[in-house]
Design an enzyme around this catalytic site. Structure first.
Site, mmCIF file in Angstrom:
data_model
loop_
_atom_site.group_PDB
_atom_site.id
_atom_site.type_symbol
_atom_site.label_atom_id
_atom_site.label_comp_id
_atom_site.label_asym_id
_atom_site.label_seq_id
_atom_site.Cartn_x
_atom_site.Cartn_y
_atom_site.Cartn_z
ATOM 1 N N LYS A 175 0.878 -1.499 -0.163
ATOM 2 C CA LYS A 175 -0.372 0.033 -0.099
ATOM 3 C C LYS A 175 0.869 1.272 -0.037
ATOM 4 O O LYS A 175 0.885 2.386 -1.269
ATOM 5 C CB LYS A 175 -1.008 0.034 1.186
ATOM 6 N N ASN A 176 1.537 1.820 0.645
ATOM 7 C CA ASN A 176 2.254 2.825 0.786
ATOM 8 C C ASN A 176 3.083 2.884 -0.447
ATOM 9 O O ASN A 176 4.302 4.228 -0.595
ATOM 10 C CB ASN A 176 2.953 3.014 2.575
ATOM 11 N N CYS A 225 -5.506 7.726 9.901
ATOM 12 C CA CYS A 225 -5.691 6.709 10.569
ATOM 13 C C CYS A 225 -5.329 7.906 11.839
ATOM 14 O O CYS A 225 -3.964 8.905 11.590
ATOM 15 C CB CYS A 225 -5.296 5.632 10.824
ATOM 16 N N ARG A 235 -0.319 14.254 14.565
ATOM 17 C CA ARG A 235 0.258 13.488 13.000
ATOM 18 C C ARG A 235 0.867 15.370 11.850
ATOM 19 O O ARG A 235 -0.204 15.271 10.818
ATOM 20 C CB ARG A 235 -0.413 12.694 12.169
ATOM 21 N N ASP A 279 3.272 -0.245 12.376
ATOM 22 C CA ASP A 279 2.371 -0.751 11.740
ATOM 23 C C ASP A 279 1.931 -2.443 11.811
ATOM 24 O O ASP A 279 0.836 -3.259 11.645
ATOM 25 C CB ASP A 279 2.312 -0.753 10.126
ATOM 26 N N ARG A 326 -8.793 0.059 3.082
ATOM 27 C CA ARG A 326 -8.135 0.500 3.242
ATOM 28 C C ARG A 326 -7.111 -0.062 2.430
ATOM 29 O O ARG A 326 -5.874 0.431 2.113
ATOM 30 C CB ARG A 326 -8.066 1.457 3.833
HETATM 31 N N1 EPU Z 1 6.372 13.824 12.239
HETATM 32 C C1 EPU Z 1 6.074 14.944 12.391
HETATM 33 N N2 EPU Z 1 6.334 16.205 11.929
HETATM 34 C C2 EPU Z 1 6.512 15.741 10.516
HETATM 35 C C3 EPU Z 1 6.117 14.323 9.827
HETATM 36 C C4 EPU Z 1 5.675 13.629 10.782
HETATM 37 O O1 EPU Z 1 6.884 15.210 13.500
HETATM 38 O O2 EPU Z 1 6.014 16.443 9.237
HETATM 39 C C5 EPU Z 1 6.344 12.947 13.166
HETATM 40 C C6 EPU Z 1 4.654 11.756 13.328
HETATM 41 O O3 EPU Z 1 3.713 12.397 13.973
HETATM 42 C C7 EPU Z 1 4.964 10.564 14.307
HETATM 43 C C8 EPU Z 1 6.699 10.366 13.499
HETATM 44 O O4 EPU Z 1 7.451 12.167 12.820
HETATM 45 O O5 EPU Z 1 5.727 10.623 15.129
HETATM 46 C C9 EPU Z 1 6.678 9.542 12.182
HETATM 47 O O6 EPU Z 1 5.384 9.693 10.975
HETATM 48 P P1 EPU Z 1 6.096 9.563 9.723
HETATM 49 O O7 EPU Z 1 5.787 11.198 8.882
HETATM 50 O O8 EPU Z 1 7.225 8.624 9.172
HETATM 51 O O9 EPU Z 1 4.733 8.537 9.101
HETATM 52 P P2 EPU Z 1 3.694 8.762 7.924
HETATM 53 O O10 EPU Z 1 4.208 9.091 6.786
HETATM 54 O O11 EPU Z 1 2.584 9.700 8.193
HETATM 55 C C10 EPU Z 1 3.679 6.712 7.250
HETATM 56 C C11 EPU Z 1 2.723 5.522 6.980
HETATM 57 C C12 EPU Z 1 2.166 4.710 7.836
HETATM 58 C C13 EPU Z 1 3.138 4.286 9.096
HETATM 59 C C14 EPU Z 1 4.681 5.470 9.052
HETATM 60 C C15 EPU Z 1 5.466 5.263 10.204
HETATM 61 C C16 EPU Z 1 2.339 5.787 4.578
HETATM 62 C C17 EPU Z 1 1.018 6.211 3.909
HETATM 63 N N3 EPU Z 1 2.239 6.221 5.547
HETATM 64 O O12 EPU Z 1 3.061 6.940 7.698
HETATM 65 O O13 EPU Z 1 1.648 3.929 7.591
HETATM 66 O O14 EPU Z 1 2.211 4.481 10.452
HETATM 67 O O15 EPU Z 1 4.514 5.880 8.177
HETATM 68 O O16 EPU Z 1 5.741 4.098 9.193
HETATM 69 O O17 EPU Z 1 3.454 5.432 3.644
HETATM 70 C C18 EPU Z 1 0.132 2.445 7.702
HETATM 71 O O18 EPU Z 1 -0.268 1.488 6.624
HETATM 72 O O19 EPU Z 1 -1.459 1.383 8.811
HETATM 73 C C19 EPU Z 1 0.167 3.639 8.067
HETATM 74 C C20 EPU Z 1 -0.250 4.004 9.508
#
Ligand code: EPU
Length: 424
Positions: free
Chosen positions: A22-23, A117, A122, A307, A399
């Protein structure tokens, strides 16, 4: 409205084929905006986040054609708007990649703030910081990321203050057509980041270091289309590992990249689960009554994935003794705990640590999927529990899981999807 209904306890037998990730899929789909040509993308999973991403592209003017079960032609040459309305973008997380890809191609974007989610706050400050370092003026206004870079994106040095998957992907996308070399330090190392970089390199980009914490992107305006196959989904594979382990089963997981699963298997083998690795398969053998408790900490890749926190919790409820999960990525990832408690689980939460007093069999109940991975955990709990478990709000599960009901059913589980009207 539909529910998933499971009669447990189940024993699983046979093999299961893992779908595309997915990601990675959503990053590549939105990455096609930056490419500005025709791409053929294969191994796209049949999940609602992929369907929604393709819809968003179509609404921007891209041509999307289904060529086969998992294969699509995406032509972004005639995109006519850089606007992704908040009503659509807000339904998923990855819609914010439209911002990075549109800035790369048009030097401007207007994208509704992402949803996804609910694990607590976030923020997207690191995405904004990367765009600004590349010369964009960014405003977060009335639910939109509104950004523009006069003269296009410029190469920059970017240091992320936290390891962010989405931020790293957005920075790669935004830099891919700029003049000069962009360097991202403290980059995320997840396999989907490598997959996006590989896809863009197939399209003529020059990206090195993906998979390490320093990524270099030499901008190139002359990108072209390509044919690309998305990598298998390590989290879907991990979910089937836990399904096999928690039900004391023997299951062959097919179409995987074993290296990607080591972030889970190396930790989970401490419990005594037996893993036999093939070239693109993993055989899982378990007898839950003999497994040992374990302490797990979620970390960025190659650490144990956040995850997999909820699904692993179901296994820890079944293993005799005290196990723990320390969640270090998201502030509110334990929303599934109340649902597991309804099934008789004994779990205490203190700050970021859940303590599992495992060993009693879960009991069937009516529960909710509170998010995608929490929903998967409810399915696994239903396989383990005695009696009939019914799960509501299964759109969360759909999803991110391609045919989970059919896949578990073919492994011998008594699981079906029913509409609420049929439920008595
Ligand atoms: N964070 C910040 N500032 C930012 C971005 C992130 O503080 O600008 C913090 C977040 O709050 C969190 C940490 O950094 O504490 C990591 O967040 P990250 O940006 O890595 O997460 P994401 O990109 O929003 C993706 C996946 C998630 C997965 C996370 C962590 C996608 C579309 N989503 O989310 O996947 O949990 O990385 O590995 O790639 C899932 O597939 O179920 C899912 C939620």
């Amino acid at each position: 409205m539909e529910r998933i209904v499971i009669s447990g306890p189940s024993k699983l037998y046979g093999s299961v084929k893992i779908s595309g990730m997915k990601n990675a899929a959503v990053a590549v789909i939105f990455g096609t905006i930056a490419v500005n040509d025709e791409c053929i993308i294969d191994n796209l999973p049949n999940i609602s986040d992929v369907n929604l991403s393709l819809e968003l592209l179509k609404n921007m003017g891209a041509v999307v054609e289904k060529l086969g079960e998992t294969k699509y032609r995406i032509d972004t040459r005639h995109i006519s708007t850089i606007m992704a309305p908040v009503e659509e973008a807000g339904k998923m997380r990855a819609s914010y990649y439209i911002a990075g890809a549109s800035l790369a191609r048009f030097g401007v974007c207007k994208v509704g703030l992402p949803g996804g989610c609910d694990f607590g706050e976030r923020p997207i400050d690191q995405h904004v910081k990367a765009f600004e370092a590349m010369g964009a003026k960014v405003r977060i206004d009335e639910g939109y990321i509104d950004a523009s870079a006069v003269g296009g994106m410029k190469a920059a040095n970017i240091y992320f203050d936290c390891v962010t998957v989405g931020g790293t992907i957005n920075a790669i996308l935004a830099a891919v057509r700029s003049d000069g070399v962009t360097v991202i330090d403290n980059a995320a190392r997840e396999p989907h980041i490598v997959d996006l970089a590989n896809f863009l390199n197939f399209c003529g980009a020059d990206i090195t270091g993906a998979g390490t914490d320093t990524i270099k992107i030499k901008g190139n305006k002359q990108l072209h289309g390509c044919e690309y196959t998305i990598i298998p989904d390590m989290i879907e594979a991990g979910t089937f590992i836990i399904a096999a382990a928690a039900t004391s089963s023997r299951v062959l997981i097919e179409n995987i990249i074993p290296k990607h699963l080591e972030s889970m298997t190396s930790k989970l083998s401490e419990t005594g689960i037996v893993f036999e690795e093939g070239d693109d398969t993993l055989l899982v053998k378990s007898n839950v009554s003999e497994l040992r408790p374990v302490n797990i900490k979620t970390l960025p890749y190659p650490g144990f994935p956040t995850d997999m926190n909820p699904q692993t919790a179901v296994l820890l409820c079944s293993i005799s003794g005290v196990s723990r999960i320390n969640e270090t990525i998201f502030s509110d990832r334990f929303r599934y705990v109340n649902e597991l408690r309804r099934m008789g689980a004994s779990i205490d939460i203190e700050n970021s640590i859940a303590t599992f007093n495992g060993g009693q069999r879960l009991k069937a109940a009516n529960v909710r999927a509170v998010d995608l991975r929490a929903g998967a955990a409810m399915v696994l709990a239903g396989l383990v529990a005695e009696g009939t478990t019914s799960i509501e709000d299964i759109f969360y599960i759909e999803r991110g899981y391609d045919n989970i009901v059919e896949k578990l059913s073919s492994l011998g589980a008594a699981i079906k999807k029913i509409s609420i009207e049929d439920f008595t």
